[in-house]
Write a protein that holds these residues in place. Structure first.
Motif, PDB file in Angstrom:
ATOM      1  N   PHE A 263      30.790  24.290 166.360  1.00  0.00           N
ATOM      2  CA  PHE A 263      30.081  24.820 165.001  1.00  0.00           C
ATOM      3  C   PHE A 263      28.698  25.426 165.326  1.00  0.00           C
ATOM      4  N   ARG A 264      28.199  25.240 166.478  1.00  0.00           N
ATOM      5  CA  ARG A 264      26.983  25.492 167.009  1.00  0.00           C
ATOM      6  C   ARG A 264      26.770  27.080 167.548  1.00  0.00           C
ATOM      7  N   ALA A 265      26.040  27.969 167.204  1.00  0.00           N
ATOM      8  CA  ALA A 265      26.104  29.345 167.985  1.00  0.00           C
ATOM      9  C   ALA A 265      25.872  29.186 169.489  1.00  0.00           C
ATOM     10  N   THR A 266      26.412  30.416 169.908  1.00  0.00           N
ATOM     11  CA  THR A 266      26.072  30.412 171.488  1.00  0.00           C
ATOM     12  C   THR A 266      25.311  31.897 171.660  1.00  0.00           C
ATOM     13  N   GLY A 267      24.131  31.838 171.226  1.00  0.00           N
ATOM     14  CA  GLY A 267      23.175  33.178 171.418  1.00  0.00           C
ATOM     15  C   GLY A 267      23.569  34.020 172.648  1.00  0.00           C
ATOM     16  N   ARG A 268      23.449  33.407 173.657  1.00  0.00           N
ATOM     17  CA  ARG A 268      23.565  34.267 174.942  1.00  0.00           C
ATOM     18  C   ARG A 268      25.147  34.769 175.159  1.00  0.00           C
ATOM     19  N   ILE A 269      26.144  34.339 174.356  1.00  0.00           N
ATOM     20  CA  ILE A 269      27.262  34.710 174.614  1.00  0.00           C
ATOM     21  C   ILE A 269      27.688  35.376 172.941  1.00  0.00           C
ATOM     22  N   PRO A 270      27.378  36.846 172.892  1.00  0.00           N
ATOM     23  CA  PRO A 270      27.770  37.370 171.581  1.00  0.00           C
ATOM     24  C   PRO A 270      28.942  37.070 171.021  1.00  0.00           C
ATOM     25  N   VAL A 271      30.060  37.198 171.722  1.00  0.00           N
ATOM     26  CA  VAL A 271      31.280  36.996 171.400  1.00  0.00           C
ATOM     27  C   VAL A 271      31.934  35.523 171.473  1.00  0.00           C
ATOM     28  N   SER A 272      32.110  34.947 170.145  1.00  0.00           N
ATOM     29  CA  SER A 272      32.334  33.522 170.186  1.00  0.00           C
ATOM     30  C   SER A 272      33.294  32.974 171.107  1.00  0.00           C
ATOM     31  N   PRO A 273      32.791  32.041 171.997  1.00  0.00           N
ATOM     32  CA  PRO A 273      33.827  31.609 173.102  1.00  0.00           C
ATOM     33  C   PRO A 273      34.538  30.404 172.529  1.00  0.00           C
ATOM     34  N   ARG A 274      34.203  29.932 171.293  1.00  0.00           N
ATOM     35  CA  ARG A 274      35.226  28.706 170.826  1.00  0.00           C
ATOM     36  C   ARG A 274      35.042  28.768 169.094  1.00  0.00           C
ATOM     37  N   GLY A 275      35.876  28.253 168.726  1.00  0.00           N
ATOM     38  CA  GLY A 275      35.814  28.165 166.951  1.00  0.00           C
ATOM     39  C   GLY A 275      37.070  27.236 166.429  1.00  0.00           C
ATOM     40  N   LEU A 276      37.554  27.755 165.447  1.00  0.00           N
ATOM     41  CA  LEU A 276      38.674  26.978 164.577  1.00  0.00           C
ATOM     42  C   LEU A 276      39.850  27.645 164.635  1.00  0.00           C
ATOM     43  N   LEU A 277      40.887  27.487 164.797  1.00  0.00           N
ATOM     44  CA  LEU A 277      42.082  27.961 164.463  1.00  0.00           C
ATOM     45  C   LEU A 277      42.604  27.633 163.129  1.00  0.00           C
ATOM     46  N   PRO A 278      43.207  28.644 162.379  1.00  0.00           N
ATOM     47  CA  PRO A 278      43.866  28.513 161.168  1.00  0.00           C
ATOM     48  C   PRO A 278      45.011  27.503 161.063  1.00  0.00           C
ATOM     49  N   HIS A 279      45.003  26.699 160.167  1.00  0.00           N
ATOM     50  CA  HIS A 279      46.205  25.641 160.052  1.00  0.00           C
ATOM     51  C   HIS A 279      47.611  26.225 160.222  1.00  0.00           C
ATOM     52  N   ASN A 280      47.784  27.395 159.948  1.00  0.00           N
ATOM     53  CA  ASN A 280      49.150  27.835 159.877  1.00  0.00           C
ATOM     54  C   ASN A 280      49.625  28.168 161.306  1.00  0.00           C
ATOM     55  N   GLU A 281      48.628  28.445 162.263  1.00  0.00           N
ATOM     56  CA  GLU A 281      48.808  28.528 163.531  1.00  0.00           C
ATOM     57  C   GLU A 281      49.625  27.097 164.151  1.00  0.00           C
ATOM     58  N   TYR A 282      49.011  26.099 163.762  1.00  0.00           N
ATOM     59  CA  TYR A 282      49.618  24.699 164.261  1.00  0.00           C
ATOM     60  C   TYR A 282      51.177  24.690 163.571  1.00  0.00           C
ATOM     61  N   GLU A 283      50.976  25.069 162.497  1.00  0.00           N
ATOM     62  CA  GLU A 283      52.363  25.049 161.742  1.00  0.00           C
ATOM     63  C   GLU A 283      53.489  25.855 162.433  1.00  0.00           C
ATOM     64  N   LYS A 284      53.138  27.100 162.915  1.00  0.00           N
ATOM     65  CA  LYS A 284      54.268  27.951 163.365  1.00  0.00           C
ATOM     66  C   LYS A 284      54.575  27.341 164.715  1.00  0.00           C
ATOM     67  N   ILE A 285      53.822  26.538 165.472  1.00  0.00           N
ATOM     68  CA  ILE A 285      54.103  25.967 166.778  1.00  0.00           C
ATOM     69  C   ILE A 285      55.019  24.654 166.451  1.00  0.00           C
ATOM     70  N   LEU A 286      54.586  24.039 165.526  1.00  0.00           N
ATOM     71  CA  LEU A 286      55.503  22.834 165.139  1.00  0.00           C
ATOM     72  C   LEU A 286      56.503  23.280 164.646  1.00  0.00           C
ATOM     73  N   ARG A 287      56.779  24.198 163.918  1.00  0.00           N
ATOM     74  CA  ARG A 287      58.184  24.595 163.031  1.00  0.00           C
ATOM     75  C   ARG A 287      58.924  24.945 164.543  1.00  0.00           C
ATOM     76  N   GLN A 288      58.400  25.923 165.367  1.00  0.00           N
ATOM     77  CA  GLN A 288      59.323  26.202 166.567  1.00  0.00           C
ATOM     78  C   GLN A 288      59.895  24.944 167.512  1.00  0.00           C
ATOM     79  N   VAL A 289      58.952  24.145 167.659  1.00  0.00           N
ATOM     80  CA  VAL A 289      59.267  22.862 168.201  1.00  0.00           C
ATOM     81  C   VAL A 289      60.406  22.028 167.669  1.00  0.00           C
ATOM     82  N   GLU A 290      60.187  22.153 166.364  1.00  0.00           N
ATOM     83  CA  GLU A 290      61.479  21.289 165.662  1.00  0.00           C
ATOM     84  C   GLU A 290      62.592  22.100 165.784  1.00  0.00           C
ATOM     85  N   LEU A 291      62.805  23.394 165.723  1.00  0.00           N
ATOM     86  CA  LEU A 291      63.896  24.223 166.295  1.00  0.00           C
ATOM     87  C   LEU A 291      64.541  23.744 167.646  1.00  0.00           C
TER      88      LEU A 291
END
Length: 457
Positions: A263-291
């Protein structure tokens, strides 16, 4: 060019390791002439074992004693690279590093490797001077694992590409068996076979070094440096470490969720190097794994501690984000419980037992899938999942840049892309929210569940 400093003899001290207790031999430093007439400081020691107990102060003396420079050409310009490792009289390539972040004062790890490669490419006999590689850290800890792990395996890959043994030792390990870095200690003996790349071809030092100089960055910081070829070293070691943690039942799915400083800004790196992924991305992966692997009965989320009862375990830079970390982790847990009602969902991050080493073990021992999100640490335990399990690594443009090559060579490893709510964007939200940050949390949770772009808020 070597330093002209001279140094009187000093007795190396007696320090215990968890597995070995050795008495350091006295070290005598002399200045001698090379065949070309130049002077070079060197250390007279009986064997590599005499360095295994080096203390912080003594390591720093060695560090100060052996600054060297090499000249390289870049676009017809000469550049001098400092090199703070040295080849001792017994042939040991000795490189001292310091502190829980494994810092290398005055020189980066990537520069150290490239400098060594320059020496080799200038004169292939350079490799004949080396009998083995030894990195010694005065105090080993698990801060900045995403940098430490590839740093060590990059040097081990360099050593093996020269057919040399590699050793890594710690003066002390405050976390004991809970430290992942502590478990990475190794003392190899004898010549090593030239490693093979992911396609089964030999990966000798000539090829290793050419890639380093072409890319001019650390192995783990560029996509084409050959870091994926260290998988043959990383995978067995991560599996070995995971096998030492037998006090939990492995889960079908394990998600590594980086919080805290995400959650902390990285001022020297204007493009965010880290962050949060939306929950449905995990869901998509887990659905594929179940298949592919069948229904999931258990899902674990591993992350850094954020509870009041764990204040002594929380990194200082994460302290201000503990409440937000808790809200996001519980939000993901609730989402997964609703989406996969047949599965038990748990967060594992509380108490001294839930150490980074154990988090890595949970990822590596996942029965069906391990997922590495916005983190440079989790790629290494995830790549070590069992051959009949799947490992998913988030495709970042800032770290784990070797992951696509890794996936190309290992059929059970996959790279995934995803929208990301970046750390700089979240920090910008804080600047416009009320003092409690509640409005920011609402917006973050809305994005996580609905995957709205920030411009829609």
């Amino acid at each position: 060019m070597a330093s002209n400093k001279k140094m009187s003899s000093f007795a190396m001290s007696f320090i215990g390791l968890s597995t070995v207790t050795l008495l350091m031999a006295a070290v005598f430093v002399v200045e001698r002439s090379n065949t070309d007439g130049s002077s070079r400081s060197s250390s007279h020691v009986g064997s590599m074992a005499s360095l295994l107990r080096a203390t912080n102060e003594q390591s720093r003396q060695l560090l100060d004693l052996y600054p060297q420079t090499v000249v390289m050409k870049n676009d017809n310009e000469k550049e001098r690279l400092p090199i703070y490792a040295t080849i001792l009289d017994d042939g040991t390539y000795y490189f001292p590093v310091f502190g829980e972040r494994m810092t290398t004062p005055g020189v980066s790890a990537g520069t150290q490797i490239r400098g060594t490669c320059l020496e080799y490419l200038k004169d292939h006999n350079y490799a004949n001077q080396i009998t083995g590689f030894h990195i010694h850290n005065d105090v080993c800890g698990d801060e900045s694992l995403g940098n430490i792990i590839p740093f060590l395996f990059a040097f081990q890959l360099l050593a093996h590409s020269m057919e040399k043994p590699f050793s890594f030792t710690c003066g002390s390990v405050p976390m004991g068996d809970k430290s992942l870095v502590g478990h990475l200690q190794v003392i190899e003996q004898g010549p090593k076979p030239v490693p093979k790349d992911l396609h089964g071809d030999l990966f000798p030092v000539q090829k290793f070094c050419e890639l380093q100089l072409q890319n001019r960055c650390a192995l783990w910081a560029c996509p084409d440096t050959g870091m994926e070829n260290a998988a043959s070293l990383i995978i067995p070691k991560m599996r070995e470490i995971a096998s030492k943690f037998v006090d939990f039942e492995a889960d079908d799915a394990v998600i590594h969720l980086r919080l805290g400083d995400v959650f902390r800004a990285t001022g020297r790196i204007p493009v965010s190097p880290r962050g949060l992924l939306p929950h449905n991305e995990y869901e998509k992966i887990l659905r594929q794994v179940e298949l592919e692997k069948g229904p999931l009965s258990s899902i674990s989320i591993v992350t850094a501690p954020f509870g009041d009862e764990d204040k002594d375990l929380i990194r200082e830079k994460d302290m201000e984000f503990t409440e937000r970390s808790r809200l996001v982790a519980e939000h993901l847990k609730e989402f997964l419980m609703q989406t996969f009602p047949q599965a038990t969902v748990a967060i594992h991050n509380s108490g001294e037992e839930e150490s980074p080493a154990k988090a890595g073990a949970r990822l590596t021992r996942a029965k069906k899938v391990a997922i590495c999100g916005c983190s440079s640490f989790c790629a290494y335990p995830v790549m070590a999942v069992a051959d009949d399990a799947l490992g998913y690594i988030f495709k970042s443009h800032h770290y784990n840049l070797f992951s696509q090559h890794l996936a190309d060579g290992r059929p059970n490893i996959r790279v995934f892309e995803s929208p990301m709510l970046g750390n700089n964007e979240m920090a910008a939200l804080d600047e416009t929210s009320d003092e409690t940050g509640k409005s920011t949390n609402v917006l973050i949770h809305k994005w996580l569940r609905l995957v709205h772009d920030l411009r829609n808020f």
